[in-house]
Design an enzyme around this catalytic site. Structure first.
Site, mmCIF file in Angstrom:
data_model
loop_
_atom_site.group_PDB
_atom_site.id
_atom_site.type_symbol
_atom_site.label_atom_id
_atom_site.label_comp_id
_atom_site.label_asym_id
_atom_site.label_seq_id
_atom_site.Cartn_x
_atom_site.Cartn_y
_atom_site.Cartn_z
ATOM 1 N N CYS A 13 0.857 -1.177 0.000
ATOM 2 C CA CYS A 13 0.000 0.000 0.000
ATOM 3 C C CYS A 13 0.903 1.240 0.000
ATOM 4 C CB CYS A 13 -0.899 0.004 1.230
ATOM 5 S SG CYS A 13 -0.017 0.096 2.805
ATOM 6 N N HIS A 41 5.514 -6.516 7.613
ATOM 7 C CA HIS A 41 5.291 -7.880 8.081
ATOM 8 C C HIS A 41 5.521 -8.885 6.950
ATOM 9 C CE1 HIS A 41 2.685 -6.234 11.577
ATOM 10 N NE2 HIS A 41 3.922 -6.445 11.957
ATOM 11 N N HIS A 75 3.277 1.866 10.569
ATOM 12 C CA HIS A 75 2.274 1.631 11.612
ATOM 13 C C HIS A 75 2.154 2.781 12.614
ATOM 14 C CE1 HIS A 75 3.620 -2.474 10.377
ATOM 15 N NE2 HIS A 75 2.334 -2.722 10.428
ATOM 16 N N HIS A 127 -1.167 -4.952 18.273
ATOM 17 C CA HIS A 127 -0.694 -4.595 16.929
ATOM 18 C C HIS A 127 0.014 -3.240 17.010
ATOM 19 C CE1 HIS A 127 -0.880 -3.220 12.736
ATOM 20 N NE2 HIS A 127 -0.988 -4.487 12.396
ATOM 21 N N GLU A 129 0.173 -0.623 15.094
ATOM 22 C CA GLU A 129 -0.648 0.571 14.853
ATOM 23 C C GLU A 129 -1.548 0.864 16.044
ATOM 24 O OE1 GLU A 129 -4.493 1.992 12.261
ATOM 25 O OE2 GLU A 129 -3.113 0.607 11.257
ATOM 26 N N CYS A 196 -8.819 2.584 6.111
ATOM 27 C CA CYS A 196 -8.155 3.024 4.881
ATOM 28 C C CYS A 196 -8.833 2.390 3.676
ATOM 29 C CB CYS A 196 -6.678 2.640 4.914
ATOM 30 S SG CYS A 196 -5.803 3.036 3.386
ATOM 31 N N SER A 224 1.279 -10.883 9.241
ATOM 32 C CA SER A 224 0.518 -9.775 8.688
ATOM 33 C C SER A 224 -0.966 -9.906 9.009
ATOM 34 C CB SER A 224 0.703 -9.725 7.162
ATOM 35 O OG SER A 224 -0.228 -8.844 6.570
ATOM 36 N N SER A 225 -1.508 -8.953 9.780
ATOM 37 C CA SER A 225 -2.943 -8.962 10.097
ATOM 38 C C SER A 225 -3.775 -8.809 8.830
ATOM 39 C CB SER A 225 -3.278 -7.825 11.069
ATOM 40 O OG SER A 225 -2.606 -7.994 12.290
#
Length: 285
Positions: A13, A41, A75, A127, A129, A196, A224-225
């Site tokens: 992204c 990640h 993040h 997490h 973020e 987002c 990676s979530s």
């Protein structure tokens, strides 16, 4: 001959792309640089940058550093990290995603305006973020990971609801509807859609992509979530979807008798890695 397609909508992204670019620019100068946590990640991308000289550290290790450069990944970080950098004369290379940075500021502003209200964040506990977001409230924010946790809230107190930028829009909407149905009369409830769109729009797109192919190879780091969520979307519409981190994990039994293979990934998956998976298959067919 098997047809192989790489999903054009998959890959880094904007926020991750910017962080990687900043790291590469700094490393090109030939000076040592540290990154607080994995820059992305994805183990293979982390290794690529490590080979260029990027050293990954944790918060405890950062406390021991002085007079160096430290990159903050997309993040984001809580205020305490910036304060530590100031004390230790650390130059911050701030690659916090603009979407995350704006969200941090909004949460901090609301917290300072009304410290008796419940600041609620729909996100994954622990997490990176989310830790940065909770840090804007002196760690007073309430984190709910799933819809069924919304019952923990006190519906007699004001509620301001935000979301981690990469969470599901549908589940966020369900949480909003539940709170609306249970909030007491005269109590303030406001929700802020902070998901987002660049990430959220990948959900329907990746579903369409997965439907098109006999087999789907979903490439992303297991940490990676976003990758876990998108992989489940693929698996939901195409049972022949497989989550891999590297080309070497491809089992050619999966490809027996199939005509088309789709390769896609998360917001933390580099294009070069998806291309490596394609090349790995083509070289062995």
């Amino acid at each position: 001959m098997i047809q192989i397609e790489i999903d054009k909508g998959s890959g880094f992204c904007f926020g991750v792309t910017t962080a990687i670019k900043k790291a590469e620019e700094e490393l090109a100068a030939g000076k040592p640089m540290y990154c607080l946590g994995d820059i992305v990640h994805n183990g293979m991308e982390v290794q690529r940058l490590h080979d260029m000289g990027l050293v990954t550290i944790n918060h405890e290790q950062m406390k021991e550093l002085h007079d160096v450069k430290v990159l903050l990944r997309a993040h984001g970080e809580p205020p305490e990290t910036y304060e530590l950098a100031r004390r230790n004369h650390i130059e911050i290379i701030d690659a916090t995603c603009p979407v995350v940075l704006q969200l941090q500021r909004r949460i901090q502003k609301k917290f300072l305006e009304n410290q008796n209200a419940q600041i609620v964040i729909f996100g994954k506990n622990g997490h990176a973020e989310v830790l940065g977001l909770v840090g804007q409230t002196k760690s007073r924010a309430i984190v709910i990971e799933h819809y069924d946790e919304v019952t923990r809230l006190d519906f007699s107190k004001d509620i301001y609801l935000y979301s981690q930028t990469t969470k599901s829009l549908d589940e966020f909407q369900r949480i909003i509807e539940y709170i609306k149905g249970h909030i007491h009369d005269g109590v303030v409830f406001k929700s802020f859609d902070t998901i987002c769109r660049q990430v959220a729009n990948r959900m329907p797109n990746i579903v369409d992509f997965a439907k098109k192919h006999d087999v789907v190879l979903f490439v992303s780091g297991k940490k990676s979530s976003n990758g876990k969520v998108l992989y489940e979307e693929c698996k939901g519409v195409n049972p022949n979807s497989y989550h891999i981190e590297s080309p070497e994990e491809i089992d050619f039994n999966w490809l027996s008798g199939v005509e088309s293979v789709g390769i896609c990934g998360a917001t933390s998956t580099p294009k070069w890695l998806m291309e490596s998976c394609r090349d790995y298959i083509q070289a062995r067919l």
